[in-house]
Design an enzyme around this catalytic site. Structure first.
Site, PDB file in Angstrom:
ATOM      1  N   SER A  95      42.638  33.614  32.285  1.00  0.00           N
ATOM      2  CA  SER A  95      41.400  32.862  32.161  1.00  0.00           C
ATOM      3  C   SER A  95      41.641  31.369  32.370  1.00  0.00           C
ATOM      4  O   SER A  95      42.113  30.956  33.423  1.00  0.00           O
ATOM      5  CB  SER A  95      40.764  33.164  30.798  1.00  0.00           C
ATOM      6  OG  SER A  95      39.422  32.758  30.761  1.00  0.00           O
ATOM      7  N   ASP A 224      34.433  42.304  34.137  1.00  0.00           N
ATOM      8  CA  ASP A 224      34.651  41.059  33.408  1.00  0.00           C
ATOM      9  C   ASP A 224      33.320  40.319  33.288  1.00  0.00           C
ATOM     10  O   ASP A 224      32.744  39.881  34.282  1.00  0.00           O
ATOM     11  CB  ASP A 224      35.674  40.206  34.167  1.00  0.00           C
ATOM     12  CG  ASP A 224      36.151  39.005  33.381  1.00  0.00           C
ATOM     13  OD1 ASP A 224      35.350  38.420  32.628  1.00  0.00           O
ATOM     14  OD2 ASP A 224      37.336  38.631  33.533  1.00  0.00           O
ATOM     15  N   HIS A 253      37.169  41.219  30.233  1.00  0.00           N
ATOM     16  CA  HIS A 253      37.948  39.985  30.351  1.00  0.00           C
ATOM     17  C   HIS A 253      39.209  40.040  29.493  1.00  0.00           C
ATOM     18  O   HIS A 253      40.293  39.693  29.941  1.00  0.00           O
ATOM     19  CB  HIS A 253      37.070  38.800  29.933  1.00  0.00           C
ATOM     20  CG  HIS A 253      37.674  37.464  30.216  1.00  0.00           C
ATOM     21  ND1 HIS A 253      38.016  37.042  31.485  1.00  0.00           N
ATOM     22  CD2 HIS A 253      37.998  36.430  29.380  1.00  0.00           C
ATOM     23  CE1 HIS A 253      38.512  35.825  31.433  1.00  0.00           C
ATOM     24  NE2 HIS A 253      38.518  35.435  30.174  1.00  0.00           N
TER      25      HIS A 253
END
Length: 274
Positions: A95, A224, A253
C-alpha cells in the site's frame, strides 16, 4: 529499543529478525511494522533476515511535525538501510509502503537493492485528475481527512472492514484482526496520519517506477476496495520494466493477514529464492 536517528534528528523504530539475505518490509497506512509480523516470521524461519520499521509518525517512531511525505519516508528508509549497512536487499512494500519503496528507488537508486515487491501498492498515482481520469476523486481523500479529525478511533474501526474485505458475503474475518488494525492505527500520530493521506494519494510515482532495474514482482488482490487494482497494479505493471505480476481472485487489500496470507508467503518465498 532498536532505533536509528534520521538526518533531521528524529528516531525511527525498527525490528530485525533472523539471519541471511535481507528482506525489508514497508507497511501501509495507518499501521506500523507489526502488520508484517506474519511475513517476517515466515521469511526469518526460511533463512532470511527480515527488517521492518515504523514509518515516521507511526507506531513507535517519533511523531514528527515535518517531512510527512513520500520524500521524507523514502529518505528515512534510506537512513535505516545505510545505518545497518544493508546490501542486496529485497524491498517489499504494501500500500503506502509500496509508494515508499518506489520513491526510495527513484531517489536513491538500486545500488543496495536486489529485488522489489509491490503488494496492493498505491503507485502510480491514486487521485483522479485530467491525466488520471480513472483515479479516485479528491473528495474520497478529503473524506478520510475529515473523519480522522472528527473521530479517528471510530474511523479506524470502520475502515478495517473494507481493508480486510469483512463486508463481502461469506467473509470469515475474526474480530480480533479488526481490533489489531484499530490498535496499530491508534498508535499513529494524528498529524502524521492526516498528512500521510496526501502523500499516498497525490504523489505521482510514474517516473520512480520507470527507474526500477531489478527483478520486480507486483501482487494485488482483484477485490481490493482500498487501492483498486485497475488504477494501480495494472498500470504499474506497464511502467516497471520486466515486472512479474500475480493477481489473487477475490483477495482484499489486507491480504497479508487473511486466508490469502499463506499463498502470499509462498509466492514471496519463491520470488526470494528465484
Amino acid at each position: 529499543m532498536p532505533i536509528i536517528t534520521t538526518d533531521d534528528g528524529h528516531e525511527i523504530y525498527y525490528k530485525d529478525w533472523g539471519q541471511g539475505p535481507v528482506v525489508t518490509f514497508s507497511h501501509g497506512w495507518p499501521l506500523n511494522s507489526d502488520a508484517w509480523d506474519r511475513q517476517m516470521m515466515f521469511v526469518a524461519q526460511n533463512g532470511f533476515r527480515a527488517i521492518a520499521h515504523d514509518r515516521r509518525g507511526h507506531g513507535r517512531s517519533a511523531q514528527t511535525s515535518a517531512r510527512n511525505d513520500m520524500d521524507g519516508y523514502a529518505d528515512d528508509l534510506a537512513a535505516m538501510i545505510d545505518a545497518l549497512d544493508l546490501r542486496d536487499i529485497t524491498m517489499v512494500g504494501h500500500s503506502t509502503g509500496g509508494g515508499e519503496v518506489a520513491r526510495y528507488i527513484g531517489r536513491h537508486g538500486t545500488g543496495r537493492v536486489a529485488k522489489a515487491v509491490l503488494l496492493g501498492a498505491v503507485p502510480p498515482i491514486m487521485v483522479q485528475s485530467d491525466a488520471n481520469p480513472e483515479g479516485l476523486p479528491i473528495g474520497v481523500f478529503d473524506g478520510l481527512r475529515d473523519q480522522i479529525l472528527s473521530n479517528r478511533s471510530q474511523f479506524y474501526r470502520d475502515f478495517a472492514i473494507p481493508f480486510f474485505g469483512a463486508n463481502r458475503p461469506g467473509a470469515d474475518i475474526p474480530q480480533s484482526l479488526l481490533d489489531a488494525f484499530w490498535l496499530q492505527s491508534m498508535q499513529a500520530g494524528l498529524k502524521n496520519a492526516y498528512e500521510c493521506i496526501k502523500a499516498f494519494s497525490e504523489t505521482d510515482f510514474t517516473e520512480d517506477l520507470k527507474k526500477f532495474d531489478v527483478p520486480s514482482l507486483i501482487v494485488h488482490g482483484d477485490d481490493d476496495q482500498i487501492v483498486p487494482i485497475a488504477d494501480s497494479a495494472h498500470k504499474s505493471a506497464k511502467l516497471v520494466p520486466g515486472a512479474r505480476t500475480i493477481y489473487y481472485p477475490g483477495a482484499p487489500h489486507g491480504l497479508t493477514a487473511t486466508k490469502h496470507a499463506d499463498r502470499f508467503n509462498a509466492d514471496l518465498l519463491a520470488f526470494l529464492r528465484s
